[in-house]
Design an enzyme around this catalytic site. Structure first.
Site, short mmCIF file in Angstrom:
data_model
loop_
_atom_site.label_atom_id
_atom_site.label_comp_id
_atom_site.label_asym_id
_atom_site.label_seq_id
_atom_site.Cartn_x
_atom_site.Cartn_y
_atom_site.Cartn_z
N TYR A 116 -6.47 -31.84 -28.10
CA TYR A 116 -6.98 -31.01 -28.74
C TYR A 116 -7.66 -29.88 -29.00
CZ TYR A 116 -11.90 -31.07 -31.35
OH TYR A 116 -13.13 -31.14 -32.30
N THR A 128 -14.24 -25.99 -33.11
CA THR A 128 -15.27 -26.84 -31.86
C THR A 128 -14.76 -25.23 -30.64
OG1 THR A 128 -14.16 -28.52 -29.62
CG2 THR A 128 -12.79 -27.35 -31.08
#
Length: 343
Positions: A142, A117
């Protein structure tokens, strides 16, 4: 030889499964169906219901099938949720990935394609597109959990020369398969384009925009949106790259250009032919003004070229999917949702 797709019943994973099947691969899917749907998986794939962190399940799959490569999509992806539940994210995104990698090494499976990501970069330090060589300063559990897995992959590849990987850093993935076989069905999804499309179809009461005073052309946040079909193509090329014997690689997946929240709203209104009920709110903590990829590495190393760029193209497929997906999956949702969660 077969390929294993973890999280293959989820949004991006299910698209990957269909693409691999279309290309003639034997596909094995492992998914616990926490956010995915069994119906999204191609009937030609072999499906295992289970957790990617379960060593017994992994060993059963590796013993039953001659696995050449693993596409790892399984994981948790909502940035604000990771702040509230950090241990859950570290467990799912890092610990379980480590177990999977360890079991792959044990089974002598040496090709790994990882769903990473743009959140590993953290807030941009300039208004320039992000490059893989930029500093990595994730600002959420995250992002940290994904970066930790990237580090585990790098260390594993150094220690085990037969193990190689491609880590693809997604920017904002949107849209649905052009053939209409799968799309984004995630309950309570937070991605702006999906939320806007659901609002356009009356599945959400309203659309909230957080922040109208950013240093951008129209004051709203800018993101690099990539069509899910183009992202899947990048994964397919990553497998080809590893099959060619190339070295491990990290590459951004985006178009290199951005669209603001108001750009997305206008495009959805244009494509859907409706006016969206919109509420303007203040900025949320942690949201950045602009996040755009530099996709040069993917283009040069993988030979990847975007086929479906442009908001209208992405939105048209997203709307088509929302109109056709099973009624049982659709419910009226509250309009107050995070809109700029990173892919």
């Amino acid at each position: 030889m077969a390929v294993l797709v973890t999280g293959g019943a989820g949004y991006i994973g299910s698209h990957m499964v269909w693409s691999l099947i279309d290309s003639g691969h034997e596909v094995i899917v492992l998914d616990r169906l926490s956010t995915g749907f069994r119906s999204a998986v191609s009937p030609q794939a072999t499906f295992y219901y289970g957790d990617v962190g379960d060593r017994d399940v992994l060993r059963q799959i590796f013993a039953a099938h001659k696995i050449e490569a693993v596409f790892h999509f399984a994981g948790l992806v909502v940035v604000p949720d990771s702040v509230e539940n950090p241990l859950e994210y570290y467990n799912n995104n890092t610990v379980k990935a480590c177990i999977l990698i360890e079991e792959m090494v044990r089974a002598k499976i040496g090709k790994f394609i990882f769903s990473s990501t743009a959140a590993v970069y953290g807030a941009p330090q300039s208004d320039q597109p992000m490059r893989e060589t930029d500093a990595l300063k994730p600002e959420s559990p995250y992002g940290q959990s994904k970066l930790m897995t990237e580090l585990i992959l790098a260390d594993t590849a150094r220690a085990h020369p037969d193990f190689r990987y491609v880590a693809l850093r997604y920017f904002n993935v949107a849209g649905a398969e052009r053939k209409g076989r799968t799309g984004q069905s995630t309950r309570g999804a937070t991605h702006l384009i999906k939320v806007a499309c659901e609002t356009a179809l009356g599945q959400r009461a309203s659309l909230h925009i957080y922040g109208t005073d950013y240093p951008t052309p129209d004051g709203t946040g800018v993101r690099d949106y990539i069509h899910v079909d183009d992202l899947v193509d990048a994964h397919a090329m990553a497998l080809h790259y590893l099959r060619a014997g190339e070295q491990s690689l990290v590459a951004n997946c985006g178009y290199g250009c951005g669209a603001s929240v108001l750009d997305v709203v206008a495009a959805v209104e244009r494509v859907a032919g409706v006016t969206l009920p919109v509420t303007l709110s203040g900025r949320r903590a942690g949201d950045c003004a602009s996040v755009i990829a530099d996709p040069t590495v993917a283009r040069k190393k993988l030979g990847w070229t975007a086929v479906h760029p442009g908001l209208d193209s992405i939105i048209a497929t997203a709307l088509a999917w929302e109109r056709r997906r099973p009624v049982a999956e659709v419910a009226l949702l509250d309009g107050i949702v995070p809109l700029l969660a990173t892919a």
